[in-house]
Design a protein around this motif. Structure first.
Motif, PDB file in Angstrom:
ATOM      1  N   PRO A  24      18.311  23.550 -23.511  1.00 34.64           N
ATOM      2  CA  PRO A  24      18.331  22.711 -21.921  1.00 34.64           C
ATOM      3  C   PRO A  24      17.891  22.658 -20.640  1.00 34.64           C
ATOM      4  CG  PRO A  24      19.999  24.838 -22.138  1.00 34.64           C
ATOM      5  CD  PRO A  24      19.127  24.508 -23.753  1.00 34.64           C
ATOM      6  N   ASP A  25      16.549  24.386 -21.345  1.00 33.33           N
ATOM      7  CA  ASP A  25      15.414  23.755 -20.108  1.00 33.33           C
ATOM      8  C   ASP A  25      14.611  23.999 -20.605  1.00 33.33           C
ATOM      9  OD1 ASP A  25      17.077  25.173 -18.685  1.00 33.33           O
ATOM     10  OD2 ASP A  25      16.370  27.601 -19.302  1.00 33.33           O
ATOM     11  N   CYS A  26      13.774  22.809 -21.794  1.00 34.93           N
ATOM     12  CA  CYS A  26      12.778  22.225 -22.222  1.00 34.93           C
ATOM     13  C   CYS A  26      12.113  20.659 -21.802  1.00 34.93           C
ATOM     14  CB  CYS A  26      12.845  22.555 -23.707  1.00 34.93           C
ATOM     15  SG  CYS A  26      13.183  24.528 -23.863  1.00 34.93           S
ATOM     16  N   PHE A  27      12.759  20.450 -20.501  1.00 30.63           N
ATOM     17  CA  PHE A  27      12.728  18.944 -20.234  1.00 30.63           C
ATOM     18  C   PHE A  27      11.223  18.831 -19.418  1.00 30.63           C
ATOM     19  CE2 PHE A  27      16.859  19.177 -21.308  1.00 30.63           C
ATOM     20  CZ  PHE A  27      17.438  17.990 -21.351  1.00 30.63           C
ATOM     21  N   HIS A  28      10.628  18.303 -19.360  1.00 27.46           N
ATOM     22  CA  HIS A  28       8.528  17.896 -18.926  1.00 27.46           C
ATOM     23  C   HIS A  28       8.524  16.752 -18.151  1.00 27.46           C
ATOM     24  CE1 HIS A  28       5.227  17.358 -18.464  1.00 27.46           C
ATOM     25  NE2 HIS A  28       4.877  18.966 -17.748  1.00 27.46           N
ATOM     26  N   ILE A  29       8.315  16.638 -16.897  1.00 32.96           N
ATOM     27  CA  ILE A  29       8.707  15.688 -16.120  1.00 32.96           C
ATOM     28  C   ILE A  29       7.211  15.320 -15.716  1.00 32.96           C
ATOM     29  CG2 ILE A  29       9.185  13.794 -13.974  1.00 32.96           C
ATOM     30  CD1 ILE A  29      11.770  15.320 -13.459  1.00 32.96           C
ATOM     31  N   GLU A  74      22.631  14.852 -17.909  1.00 34.83           N
ATOM     32  CA  GLU A  74      23.101  14.066 -18.654  1.00 34.83           C
ATOM     33  C   GLU A  74      22.881  14.426 -20.329  1.00 34.83           C
ATOM     34  OE1 GLU A  74      21.856  10.077 -17.901  1.00 34.83           O
ATOM     35  OE2 GLU A  74      23.233   9.471 -15.817  1.00 34.83           O
ATOM     36  N   ALA A  75      21.549  14.280 -21.014  1.00 30.55           N
ATOM     37  CA  ALA A  75      21.111  14.499 -22.036  1.00 30.55           C
ATOM     38  C   ALA A  75      21.529  15.758 -22.457  1.00 30.55           C
ATOM     39  CB  ALA A  75      19.815  14.429 -21.874  1.00 30.55           C
ATOM     40  N   GLN A  76      21.421  17.435 -20.733  1.00 25.31           N
ATOM     41  CA  GLN A  76      21.727  18.100 -21.311  1.00 25.31           C
ATOM     42  C   GLN A  76      23.188  18.504 -21.996  1.00 25.31           C
ATOM     43  OE1 GLN A  76      20.854  20.226 -17.403  1.00 25.31           O
ATOM     44  NE2 GLN A  76      18.489  21.296 -18.119  1.00 25.31           N
ATOM     45  N   THR A  77      23.601  17.738 -21.870  1.00 22.93           N
ATOM     46  CA  THR A  77      25.586  17.608 -23.096  1.00 22.93           C
ATOM     47  C   THR A  77      25.201  16.998 -23.804  1.00 22.93           C
ATOM     48  OG1 THR A  77      25.665  15.344 -21.708  1.00 22.93           O
ATOM     49  CG2 THR A  77      26.208  17.077 -20.781  1.00 22.93           C
ATOM     50  N   LEU A  78      24.352  16.996 -24.472  1.00 24.69           N
ATOM     51  CA  LEU A  78      24.209  15.372 -26.009  1.00 24.69           C
ATOM     52  C   LEU A  78      23.472  17.239 -26.814  1.00 24.69           C
ATOM     53  CD1 LEU A  78      22.448  12.063 -24.959  1.00 24.69           C
ATOM     54  CD2 LEU A  78      24.770  13.176 -24.776  1.00 24.69           C
ATOM     55  N   PRO A  79      23.641  16.442 -28.337  1.00 23.54           N
ATOM     56  CA  PRO A  79      23.152  17.038 -28.798  1.00 23.54           C
ATOM     57  C   PRO A  79      21.950  17.969 -29.134  1.00 23.54           C
ATOM     58  CG  PRO A  79      24.967  16.325 -29.711  1.00 23.54           C
ATOM     59  CD  PRO A  79      24.318  15.470 -28.300  1.00 23.54           C
ATOM     60  N   GLY A  80      21.451  18.402 -29.844  1.00 30.71           N
ATOM     61  CA  GLY A  80      20.491  18.179 -29.791  1.00 30.71           C
ATOM     62  C   GLY A  80      19.911  19.127 -28.222  1.00 30.71           C
ATOM     63  N   PHE A  81      20.025  18.005 -27.649  1.00 32.98           N
ATOM     64  CA  PHE A  81      18.822  18.416 -26.061  1.00 32.98           C
ATOM     65  C   PHE A  81      19.078  19.948 -25.155  1.00 32.98           C
ATOM     66  CE2 PHE A  81      18.759  14.023 -26.080  1.00 32.98           C
ATOM     67  CZ  PHE A  81      17.337  13.434 -26.531  1.00 32.98           C
ATOM     68  N   GLN A 125      14.307  12.046  -9.263  1.00 36.45           N
ATOM     69  CA  GLN A 125      15.195  12.200  -9.567  1.00 36.45           C
ATOM     70  C   GLN A 125      16.115  11.300 -10.394  1.00 36.45           C
ATOM     71  OE1 GLN A 125      17.217  10.449  -5.147  1.00 36.45           O
ATOM     72  NE2 GLN A 125      19.361  10.987  -6.157  1.00 36.45           N
ATOM     73  N   ARG A 126      15.723   9.985 -10.975  1.00 39.00           N
ATOM     74  CA  ARG A 126      16.354   9.415 -11.475  1.00 39.00           C
ATOM     75  C   ARG A 126      15.580  10.015 -13.221  1.00 39.00           C
ATOM     76  NH1 ARG A 126      17.058   3.369 -11.241  1.00 39.00           N
ATOM     77  NH2 ARG A 126      17.585   3.238  -8.505  1.00 39.00           N
ATOM     78  N   ALA A 127      14.996  10.611 -12.925  1.00 44.18           N
ATOM     79  CA  ALA A 127      14.643  11.654 -13.863  1.00 44.18           C
ATOM     80  C   ALA A 127      15.382  12.625 -14.062  1.00 44.18           C
ATOM     81  CB  ALA A 127      12.909  11.501 -13.949  1.00 44.18           C
ATOM     82  N   GLN A 128      15.455  13.212 -12.545  1.00 40.64           N
ATOM     83  CA  GLN A 128      16.223  14.659 -12.938  1.00 40.64           C
ATOM     84  C   GLN A 128      17.723  14.211 -13.699  1.00 40.64           C
ATOM     85  OE1 GLN A 128      15.424  17.834 -12.527  1.00 40.64           O
ATOM     86  NE2 GLN A 128      13.594  17.241 -12.500  1.00 40.64           N
ATOM     87  N   GLU A 129      17.900  13.150 -12.803  1.00 41.95           N
ATOM     88  CA  GLU A 129      19.703  13.174 -13.445  1.00 41.95           C
ATOM     89  C   GLU A 129      20.020  12.300 -14.875  1.00 41.95           C
ATOM     90  OE1 GLU A 129      19.976   9.318 -11.492  1.00 41.95           O
ATOM     91  OE2 GLU A 129      21.197  10.412  -8.928  1.00 41.95           O
ATOM     92  N   LEU A 183      12.415  10.808 -23.966  1.00 41.12           N
ATOM     93  CA  LEU A 183      13.632  10.220 -23.684  1.00 41.12           C
ATOM     94  C   LEU A 183      13.382   8.873 -22.144  1.00 41.12           C
ATOM     95  CD1 LEU A 183      14.295  13.145 -24.254  1.00 41.12           C
ATOM     96  CD2 LEU A 183      16.075  13.043 -22.641  1.00 41.12           C
ATOM     97  N   GLY A 184      12.507   8.704 -21.692  1.00 43.11           N
ATOM     98  CA  GLY A 184      12.522   7.362 -20.774  1.00 43.11           C
ATOM     99  C   GLY A 184      11.072   7.153 -19.253  1.00 43.11           C
ATOM    100  N   VAL A 185      10.962   6.406 -18.966  1.00 42.53           N
ATOM    101  CA  VAL A 185      10.327   6.315 -18.034  1.00 42.53           C
ATOM    102  C   VAL A 185      11.068   5.975 -16.741  1.00 42.53           C
ATOM    103  CG1 VAL A 185       8.172   4.876 -17.474  1.00 42.53           C
ATOM    104  CG2 VAL A 185       8.535   5.994 -19.892  1.00 42.53           C
TER     105      VAL A 185
END
Length: 92
Positions: free
Chosen positions: A68-73, A57-64, A49-53, A42-44
């Motif tokens: 919603p708990d499958c993000f990894h930093i 945002e992404a948790q509201t988008l289709p697919g993501f 904190q910016r990654a958490q923000e 999704l980005g670098v």
């Protein structure tokens, strides 16, 4: 300098109909691209904190929002070599 790579994992549904596994026995996020899991960058980001923000945002988008708990930093250092001794490919 540290940067934070943000990924999302879409877990494939097992062909045998068993429940989709999102974490390992310790509850940590787990994935296996050989089993069909898809990892999306999704980005670098300059701070965690910016990654958490971005996650919020992404948790509201289709697919993501379906996982919603499958993000990894991943915290990484810029200009630091990785895999300095090569790699080995496992054959299944």
């Amino acid at each position: 300098m540290d940067v934070y790579l943000l990924r999302h994992i879409h877990h494939a549904r097992p062909l045998d109909g068993s429940p989709t596994r999102h974490g390992d026995d310790d509850g940590d996020l787990d994935w296996d691209e050989h089993e069909g899991d898809e990892v999306k960058l999704l980005g670098v980001y300059s701070t965690e904190q910016r990654a958490q923000e971005r996650i919020r945002e992404a948790q509201t988008l289709p697919g993501f929002r379906n996982e919603p708990d499958c993000f990894h930093i991943d915290k990484c250092q810029v200009d630091k070599d990785d895999r300095t001794s090569g790699y080995f490919t496992y054959r299944y």
